[in-house]
Design an enzyme around this catalytic site. Sequence first.
Site, PDB file in Angstrom:
ATOM      1  N   GLU A 163       7.511   0.696   2.861  1.00  0.00           N
ATOM      2  CA  GLU A 163       7.307  -0.523   3.642  1.00  0.00           C
ATOM      3  C   GLU A 163       8.047  -0.568   4.970  1.00  0.00           C
ATOM      4  O   GLU A 163       9.007  -1.326   5.139  1.00  0.00           O
ATOM      5  CB  GLU A 163       7.681  -1.753   2.793  1.00  0.00           C
ATOM      6  CG  GLU A 163       6.901  -1.815   1.493  1.00  0.00           C
ATOM      7  CD  GLU A 163       7.155  -3.083   0.688  1.00  0.00           C
ATOM      8  OE1 GLU A 163       8.136  -3.786   0.985  1.00  0.00           O
ATOM      9  OE2 GLU A 163       6.371  -3.361  -0.228  1.00  0.00           O
ATOM     10  N   GLU A 359       2.962  -0.055  -5.763  1.00  0.00           N
ATOM     11  CA  GLU A 359       3.668  -1.175  -6.403  1.00  0.00           C
ATOM     12  C   GLU A 359       2.664  -2.277  -6.670  1.00  0.00           C
ATOM     13  O   GLU A 359       1.795  -2.545  -5.835  1.00  0.00           O
ATOM     14  CB  GLU A 359       4.762  -1.780  -5.503  1.00  0.00           C
ATOM     15  CG  GLU A 359       5.968  -0.915  -5.310  1.00  0.00           C
ATOM     16  CD  GLU A 359       7.015  -1.576  -4.397  1.00  0.00           C
ATOM     17  OE1 GLU A 359       7.068  -2.822  -4.306  1.00  0.00           O
ATOM     18  OE2 GLU A 359       7.762  -0.822  -3.764  1.00  0.00           O
TER      19      GLU A 359
HETATM   20  C1  BGC Z   1       9.509  -3.768  -2.344  1.00  0.00           C
HETATM   21  C2  BGC Z   1      10.370  -3.814  -3.573  1.00  0.00           C
HETATM   22  C3  BGC Z   1      10.537  -5.264  -3.991  1.00  0.00           C
HETATM   23  C4  BGC Z   1       9.187  -5.811  -4.341  1.00  0.00           C
HETATM   24  C5  BGC Z   1       9.208  -7.260  -4.786  1.00  0.00           C
HETATM   25  C6  BGC Z   1       8.326  -4.683  -2.371  1.00  0.00           C
HETATM   26  O1  BGC Z   1       8.220  -5.300  -1.150  1.00  0.00           O
HETATM   27  O2  BGC Z   1       9.143  -2.450  -2.068  1.00  0.00           O
HETATM   28  O3  BGC Z   1      11.588  -3.205  -3.300  1.00  0.00           O
HETATM   29  O4  BGC Z   1      11.438  -5.417  -5.028  1.00  0.00           O
HETATM   30  O5  BGC Z   1       8.330  -5.739  -3.238  1.00  0.00           O
HETATM   31  O6  BGC Z   1       9.677  -8.090  -3.779  1.00  0.00           O
END
Ligand code: BGC
Length: 456
Positions: A163, A359
């Site tokens: 990110e 993610e």
């Molecule tokens: C990030 C993580 C974060 C997750 C939830 C993403 O933006 O890569 O590190 O914990 O979102 O906020």
Amino acid sequence: MAFKKDFVWGAATASYQVEGAAYEDGKGLNIWDVFTHEKGRIYEDHNGDVACDQYHRYLEDIAIMKSMGIKAYRFSLSWARIMPEGTGNVNEKGIAYYNRLIDALLENGIEPYVTLYHWDLPYELHKQGGWLNPGSVEWFGEYAKVAAEAFSDRVKNFFTFNEPQCVVGLGYYTGEHAPGLKVEDKDFFEIWHNVLKAHGRAVQVLRKEAKQEIKVGLASCGAMYYPASRKAEDVEAARNMTFHVQTDAVSECIWNLGMVYDPIFRGAYPEEVIRFHGDKMPRITREDMELIAQPLDYIVQNIYNGVEIRADQEGRPVRVKRYEGFPKTAIQWPVTPECMYWGPKYLWERYAKPVIISENGMSSHDWVSVDGQVHDPARIDFMTTYLEQLEKAADEGVDLAAYFAWSLLDNFEWASGYSDRFGLVYVDYPTQKRILKDSAYFYRDYIKKWEARRTL
Ligand code: BGC
């Protein structure tokens, strides 16, 4: 069959969020070590000194993953654990830790996916200007070389940055994240450009130094949009929003996908960004853009939520107002499974590389029930609906390579400290006891279902 035969089911974490051992075995300080100890920066002044103590408990965490049938673990390297000053000295104990982790993963049949940079810049480099220093491009290249030399004999998948939008936008523009700066617009664009160049440099170095053929990507976040209907004009309006800024607000540049992906996949910033902000952007050379646009193997996207868009009379995109009481997670993010279909679809159509969801997940206020279990029906519901949409994208021919749940464990959630729990596995921080939540069993069964079909 929707997902490809070799589709990979994984879970993700990041070094500062889970490792702890902030002052052990020769690790140098990073910007999060320092930022979290400044009063008032983080919810209740929490910090990642201990976090989930994965540095000492990685074997337990790997055993948990194995029991869940997880096939890949996405984790990040702590740059300052490997190179305490960011450049120069290499800390052998840091390398040894990641060797132990990688070896144990492989022994348990879990593929390591390594992110080089998940926000924890060595503090020594921050003192030299951090990502605003043009030298950061080579610093990152040097670090990538060390990582490739040490780990690429066993690691086949590398992501450069996690990110860049948060690195630059939250770290240097809004100041919510380390290093907590609020720079001027001109510096914002310069930092952005340096980060993209550093990414390109790392790709070059990783490929050159790798001991086997590796795959490389950059894990992006950014605003996702989905159309209010299947009508062509709505679909186009949401696509337009996804890849093009509509106004001259810098905040729009931070989150617009075109700002990261157009440079790296097409070798150019979006035309309207240059129109709106050209006077504030650094001098950009052809060599810069060639460096940034190093060929990648994947589109790697973190997806949490999206905004519904419809077209107005002229076909321009308009945000659809959410109704009162719209579902949202504990961190106040809306629940919008549609983005898990439209996001990968738009990305695949525009950049034509296999898509990895690096993610996806949600935070909820989980606790241990009287029966000793952690019941999180909302997370199961969330995963069910998001995965259904992903499956739909796969059914319609979007080339999907992997899905990583965020997160394996509850962990240090940046500015929210430990107050937001994103894990499939509950962590009782005072004792470091892990408890598989209901959603962990759900994910285990989900993976099992797909693995069974894979052998058909
Ligand atoms: C990030 C993580 C974060 C997750 C939830 C993403 O933006 O890569 O590190 O914990 O979102 O906020």
